[in-house]
Scaffold this active site. Structure first.
Site, mmCIF file in Angstrom:
data_model
loop_
_atom_site.group_PDB
_atom_site.id
_atom_site.type_symbol
_atom_site.label_atom_id
_atom_site.label_comp_id
_atom_site.label_asym_id
_atom_site.label_seq_id
_atom_site.Cartn_x
_atom_site.Cartn_y
_atom_site.Cartn_z
ATOM 1 N N ASP A 100 -20.548 69.231 -9.282
ATOM 2 C CA ASP A 100 -20.551 70.686 -9.334
ATOM 3 C C ASP A 100 -21.293 71.089 -10.604
ATOM 4 O O ASP A 100 -21.054 70.528 -11.664
ATOM 5 C CB ASP A 100 -19.093 71.177 -9.389
ATOM 6 C CG ASP A 100 -18.880 72.482 -8.665
ATOM 7 O OD1 ASP A 100 -19.580 73.443 -9.000
ATOM 8 O OD2 ASP A 100 -18.008 72.532 -7.773
ATOM 9 N N ASP A 202 -22.554 76.446 -8.570
ATOM 10 C CA ASP A 202 -21.560 77.513 -8.529
ATOM 11 C C ASP A 202 -22.234 78.889 -8.595
ATOM 12 O O ASP A 202 -23.117 79.103 -9.436
ATOM 13 C CB ASP A 202 -20.639 77.317 -9.744
ATOM 14 C CG ASP A 202 -19.371 78.129 -9.677
ATOM 15 O OD1 ASP A 202 -18.627 77.986 -8.701
ATOM 16 O OD2 ASP A 202 -19.114 78.907 -10.626
ATOM 17 N N HIS A 326 -12.218 75.385 -1.738
ATOM 18 C CA HIS A 326 -11.105 75.598 -2.662
ATOM 19 C C HIS A 326 -10.879 77.071 -3.006
ATOM 20 O O HIS A 326 -10.022 77.375 -3.827
ATOM 21 C CB HIS A 326 -11.373 74.794 -3.933
ATOM 22 C CG HIS A 326 -12.603 75.296 -4.656
ATOM 23 N ND1 HIS A 326 -13.873 75.181 -4.107
ATOM 24 C CD2 HIS A 326 -12.757 75.934 -5.833
ATOM 25 C CE1 HIS A 326 -14.741 75.728 -4.938
ATOM 26 N NE2 HIS A 326 -14.090 76.194 -5.987
#
Ligand code: GLC
Length: 534
Positions: A100, A202, A326
């Protein structure tokens, strides 16, 4: 001949939320060694790539999405040596590792921000987004934080506000500053040099903001009681045109290495989303497509979404589909356990890279979190609206022992009450379980090029059914999914050639011949192999 597809086109991605996958050191929080211990499972399941949510040093205000050092591992998750051991083992098994990358903001404890906030003339001042108060005092404009309240926090020492799309502890960096940009590109190189196979980036569509700091316009569709962030459109805070040059820069960094993938986290309408493939493929390889998470679960809505998506893709754009992550409620809670099987069959038979979220393959549900156990800052800031993400982040349910085999001690979030029956061990031994269905679907996708790389064409079907064909060379499959709870008939055209069921969501009709009318039970989906006419 179709050209040879890249691993990230053919493959299946599995997302791990590392705090909740497997705790190896008995502190109630998952870690890298825990993931290492479970690689046998992932390999058995048959996925190709693992994406791990952030494991970098972090004060954990947003559980790792507030990074205080981009080039190390947080002790909660292990050490750099643990990372290397995990990566080597992943590669030894011919799997891929996706990290990530969180480039929109750092932690307020990142040395860059500590410097930046130290004085107005610090060389890193401009690495973040600082603004004077409005002439009449107060925040510079009406921009809101995704996690509630103004996106601006006043810094007493230097008398200016800094901007944060999320928590005040997550200041946004300034991508218009070339030094910041190069420092971020170096972060990518750091991990690429260590062999990681790609990044999930992200909120990539947030990284550039309007240079004139114009107020966002009110959202005409906003209903009181909704997520307060949506009171304004994010016209000037997201999806700015300049973002594409920056992404092209990231892409250039990756393209200097072999076979790496750039995936973007993007919540935008379809026509904006596909722009993130970039002009002539200079964008992300896979702009995450969240339509299956967001759309109402109706056959006709989903059919239209697939057809529109297929039509909107640029000619060089490879599709992808995501069923859970998530940040969103669990699949089985969104569509119900029976339809979760239909969703699995859909995801794994559509054209485009599938991304699975850990635990969905065993049918984990949202786990209710008692108020005193809430962890997510989103729930704490905007309570009681069902926005909190803890329910979808609970420990992976491995077996029927205490704490579901996740940990020796009480985990950081409660374990689902159903763990004695909904767990990997029980379901692996049950020929009709959700896990067995996933295992079979994945195996089928791996052995059928028609599913992995074949073409897609929509097939007309009555209203609660969704039907489509996948084809590669002379290999043809038809998928028929019943989105309803009642039985339905589907006219299988015999002109196609003899059909044979290769898989049913109920795992009991394999080998059945199909001709004429096909009866589907409620919540049943089937994959039919079409045998070329004799
Ligand atoms: C992304 C992440 C989410 C995080 C936010 C801020 O949306 O997926 O978990 O809270 O960005 O980094």
């Amino acid at each position: 001949m179709a050209h040879k597809r890249a691993w990230w086109e053919r493959g299946i991605i599995y997302q791990i939320y590392p705090r909740s996958f497997k705790d190896s050191d008995g502190n109630g929080i998952g870690d890298l060694r825990g993931i290492y211990e479970k690689l046998d499972y992932l390999q058995w399941l048959g996925v190709d790539a693992v994406w791990i949510s952030p494991v970098y040093p972090s004060p954990m205000k947003d559980f790792g999405y507030d990074v205080s050092n981009y080039t190390d591992i947080d002790p909660i998750f292990g050490t750099m040596a643990d990372f290397h051991a995990l990566e080597d083992e992943i590669h030894r098994r011919s799997l891929k590792l996706i990290m990530d990358f969180v480039p929109n903001h750092t932690s307020d404890q990142h040395p860059w921000f500590i410097e930046s906030r130290s004085s107005r003339d610090n060389p890193k001042r401009d690495w973040y987004i600082w603004c004077d108060p409005a002439p009449e005092g107060g925040p510079p404009n009406n921009w809101l934080s995704n996690f509630g309240g103004s996106a601006w926090t006043f810094d007493e020492r230097t008398g200016q506000y800094y901007y944060h799309s999320f928590l005040p502890e997550q200041p946004d960096v300034n991508w218009r500053n070339p030094d910041l940009m190069h420092a971020m590109f170096d972060v990518l190189r750091f991990w690429l040099d260590r062999g990681v196979d790609g990044f999930r980036v992200d909120v990539i569509y947030h990284i550039v903001k309007d240079e004139h700091f114009r107020d966002n316009p009110p959202n005409p569709d906003y209903q009181p009681g909704e997520n307060p962030y949506h009171e304004f459109l994010s016209t000037y805070t997201a999806d700015r045109p300049e973002v594409h040059d920056i992404i092209a820069g990231m892409r250039e960094v990756l393209d200097a290495y072999r076979d790496r993938v750039l995936i973007g986290e993007i919540y935008l309408p379809l026509e904006r989303l596909v722009a993130y493939y970039g002009a002539s493929g200079r964008g992300t390889h896979l702009p995450f497509n969240f339509q299956l998470i967001q759309l109402p679960w109706h056959a006709q809505v989903i059919r239209e979404a697939i057809d529109n998506y297929e039509a909107a893709l640029p000619e060089y754009g490879w599709p992808n589909w995501v069923l859970g992550n998530h940040d969103k409620p669990r699949l089985a809670s969104r569509v119900g356990p029976a339809q979760a099987r239909i969703a699995a069959m859909l995801l794994l038979t559509l054209r485009g890279t599938p991304t699975l979220y850990y635990g969905d393959e065993i049918g984990m549900h949202n786990v209710p979190i008692p108020p005193e156990k809430v962890q997510d800052p989103f729930e704490k800031n905007v309570p009681g609206m069902g926005l909190g993400r803890d329910p979808a982040r609970t420990p992976m349910q491995w077996d029927a022992t205490e704490h579901a085999g996740f940990s020796q001690v009480e985990p950081w979030l409660p374990v689902g009450k159903d763990y004695r029956t909904v767990n990997v061990e029980v379901e692996r031994n049950d020929p009709h379980s959700m896990l067995t269905l996933y295992h079979e679907l994945i195996a089928l996708r791996r052995r059928e090029p028609a599913l992995a790389v074949g073409s897609y064409s929509s097939v007309p079907a009555p209203h609660e059914l969704l039907a489509y064909r996948r084809q590669h060379g002379n290999r043809q499959l038809m998928i028929v999914l019943n989105f309803g709870h009642n039985p339905h008939g589907f006219e299988y055209s015999s002109s196609l050639g003899r059909g044979t069921i290769v898989l049913s969501t109920h795992l009991d009709r394999q080998g059945e011949a199909v001709h004429g009318r096909l009866s589907l039970r409620g919540d049943e989906g089937v994959v039919i192999q079409i045998n070329a006419p004799q």
